[in-house]
Scaffold this motif. Structure first.
Motif, PDB file in Angstrom:
ATOM      1  N   ILE A  86       0.714  -1.057  -0.120  1.00 55.36           N
ATOM      2  CA  ILE A  86       0.074  -0.100   0.008  1.00 55.36           C
ATOM      3  C   ILE A  86       0.827   1.111  -0.104  1.00 55.36           C
ATOM      4  O   ILE A  86       1.794   1.288   0.876  1.00 55.36           O
ATOM      5  CB  ILE A  86      -0.956  -0.122   1.279  1.00 55.36           C
ATOM      6  CG1 ILE A  86      -1.986  -1.373   1.129  1.00 55.36           C
ATOM      7  CG2 ILE A  86      -1.899   1.168   1.243  1.00 55.36           C
ATOM      8  CD1 ILE A  86      -2.746  -1.379   0.207  1.00 55.36           C
ATOM      9  N   TRP A  92       0.985   5.511   0.231  1.00 57.39           N
ATOM     10  CA  TRP A  92       0.376   6.710   0.469  1.00 57.39           C
ATOM     11  C   TRP A  92       1.010   7.704  -0.194  1.00 57.39           C
ATOM     12  O   TRP A  92       2.284   7.927  -0.134  1.00 57.39           O
ATOM     13  CB  TRP A  92       0.436   6.889   1.894  1.00 57.39           C
ATOM     14  CG  TRP A  92      -0.640   5.969   2.678  1.00 57.39           C
ATOM     15  CD1 TRP A  92      -1.999   6.294   3.134  1.00 57.39           C
ATOM     16  CD2 TRP A  92      -0.239   4.614   3.235  1.00 57.39           C
ATOM     17  NE1 TRP A  92      -2.240   4.980   3.815  1.00 57.39           N
ATOM     18  CE2 TRP A  92      -1.531   4.338   4.073  1.00 57.39           C
ATOM     19  CE3 TRP A  92       0.884   3.955   2.985  1.00 57.39           C
ATOM     20  CZ2 TRP A  92      -1.244   2.925   4.552  1.00 57.39           C
ATOM     21  CZ3 TRP A  92       1.013   2.702   3.891  1.00 57.39           C
ATOM     22  CH2 TRP A  92      -0.153   2.172   4.528  1.00 57.39           C
ATOM     23  N   LEU A 121      -4.460   6.660  -1.392  1.00 56.44           N
ATOM     24  CA  LEU A 121      -3.923   5.233  -1.263  1.00 56.44           C
ATOM     25  C   LEU A 121      -3.935   4.519  -2.580  1.00 56.44           C
ATOM     26  O   LEU A 121      -4.942   4.611  -3.263  1.00 56.44           O
ATOM     27  CB  LEU A 121      -4.729   4.270  -0.207  1.00 56.44           C
ATOM     28  CG  LEU A 121      -4.254   4.711   1.313  1.00 56.44           C
ATOM     29  CD1 LEU A 121      -4.721   5.981   1.824  1.00 56.44           C
ATOM     30  CD2 LEU A 121      -5.140   3.741   2.191  1.00 56.44           C
TER      31      LEU A 121
END
Length: 465
Positions: A330, A332, A341
């Motif tokens: 993931i 950011w 995201l």
């Protein structure tokens, strides 16, 4: 002497014309003596003018007294006699200001005070506000304004036959002082995005004017209803005192405004998912589809060993040094407006095995006799498994983990091509080996003698040892 007589006669005529109310007594000097001239309806009695009846006789006997009903409209009954009426003066309603609070009503009215004789007529100019009345007989004021109103001057006029007097009366009806509540005392706005915020909600009263101290950020406007609209053009955090007021009072509340960038939107890495080969250079640059520019980046879990994730730019670079199974990360992309995201899939595989070699790839073996222990060599990535087809002759063992061939053949085997596969995550390396198994060549052969005499045309059997 004749000229003096004519002058006196003219003065007498002028004075007689002035005495019309019946209450005046004029004295003049005619020739050398004073003469008392009484007004209409009066008789001279003992040197005094008294009221006479229709026959010219003094009323109530020689004293000249009379009753209240005998007073004229310009007289009042005072001290047991008709006396000239006095004009009203010094009219007042206390402090001459009537300020009504919300819900307040006059009970019993407000009475005026004055000097002189009582007025018999009352009026207000301009007229009193709707809901209020002026008693024309007593001058009392009743009621209260129906609507809210700022201070307004009204002139009250009180009069009788002798004259009049006035007073300025200021009347106002206050609204409830405002008490309001901002929908949100701390708001976050996005740079360059238009806003239209609702006005504050009132718990009581209302506001006629609004102000902000210090002024709102550039691009924002405080409206006449207390709402805020516009498009912010600068970032930052500011606190403002919002003031709503009417003429009865004011209310304030602090408002904190935070203006941030548009959050990044649609952050991605072109080509996702990614499969890297062990030892090869990697250089990935993120892209932003829309929104504001990220100011920081983060990733979880961490990238494979040998790779570096740049938290300022989102770049992934380096040379992977370990194999890495397919993993979803993931990512950011952050700025003051928020975060975006995105998912990033990374895998690190080996380089496929190449140049497989089994010592020339030819195995010419002797049955039962020759013991084999042969490990292949290769370049490229390290194989994780091996395969061979067709299978080797009995007695020979193929190691599917290392590719080694060991043992001794226990059966004869004509020349056969065997395909060998070396496998890893990066692919497959292929080679061919050639295998044959033959019997042992006889040695040290001997016979019972080295010379033999044989008969012609006779079968012979010589046994070798």
């Amino acid at each position: 002497m004749a000229a003096a007589t004519r002058t006196n006669a003219i003065l007498a005529i002028v004075l007689a014309a002035l005495v019309t109310s019946g209450s005046w007594v004029a004295y003049t000097r005619l020739s050398d003596r004073a003469e008392i001239i009484c007004g209409e309806g009066q008789e001279l009695v003992d040197g005094e003018c008294v009221v006479a009846d229709d026959s010219g006789n003094p009323l109530n006997g020689e004293s000249g007294t009379h009753s209240q009903s005998d007073c004229t409209v310009s007289e009042v009954w005072r001290d047991e006699e008709c006396q000239p009426m006095q004009a009203p003066s010094n009219l007042s309603y206390g402090d001459n200001e009537l300020t009504f609070m919300p819900g307040q009503t006059l009970h019993g009215g407000i009475s005026p005070s004055f000097s002189g004789d009582a007025p018999d007529q009352w009026m207000a100019t301009p007229s009193l506000p709707e809901g209020m009345t002026l008693d024309n007989a007593s001058g009392e004021i009743f009621g209260r304004p129906v609507d809210e109103m700022t201070p307004q001057n009204h002139t009250i006029i009180a009069s009788n036959h002798a004259g009049s007097t006035t007073v300025n009366l200021t009347i106002s009806s206050q609204p409830l002082p405002p008490i309001f509540q901002l929908e949100d005392p701390s708001i976050m706005l996005i740079l360059g995005v238009e806003v239209d915020l609702e006005p504050p909600g009132f718990q009581s009263g209302s506001a006629d004017t609004w102000s902000a101290e210090p002024p709102l950020p550039v691009g924002l406007t405080l409206g006449a209803d207390g709402g805020i609209d516009g498009t912010p053009v600068t970032m930052g955090v500011t606190t403002h005192t919002i003031r709503g007021a009417n003429w009865a009072g004011a209310w304030t509340q602090n408002l904190t405004i935070t203006i941030v960038e548009q959050s990044p939107s649609g952050a991605f890495y072109q080509g996702n998912p990614f499969v890297f080969r062990l030892g090869n250079d990697v250089d990935l640059q993120p892209m932003i589809a829309s929104g504001g520019n990220p100011t920081s980046w983060a990733i979880f879990p961490a990238v494979p060993e040998g790779l570096v994730f740049n938290t300022s730019t989102g770049q992934i670079s380096g040379i992977p040094t370990v194999l890495y199974e397919e993993t979803i990360h993931i990512v950011w992309a952050n700025n003051s407006g928020g975060s975006n995201l995105s998912a990033l899939t990374l895998t690190v595989i080996d380089n496929r095995p190449k140049v497989l070699d089994y010592a020339g790839n030819y195995l010419d073996l002797i049955l039962f006799f020759e013991l084999v222990n042969l490990t292949p060599t290769h370049s490229g990535g390290q194989p994780t498994s091996w395969e061979i087809l067709p299978t080797l002759p009995n007695g020979l063992i193929f190691n599917s983990t290392t590719g080694a061939i060991t043992g001794a053949a226990t059966e004869l085997w004509d020349w056969t091509n065997h395909t060998v596969w070396a496998n890893n995550t990066g692919g497959v390396g292929v080679t061919t080996i050639h295998v044959r198994v033959v019997d042992m060549t006889p040695t040290n052969i001997s016979w019972s003698d080295t010379m033999f005499t044989l008969e012609a045309n006779v079968s012979v059997r010589l046994n070798a040892t």
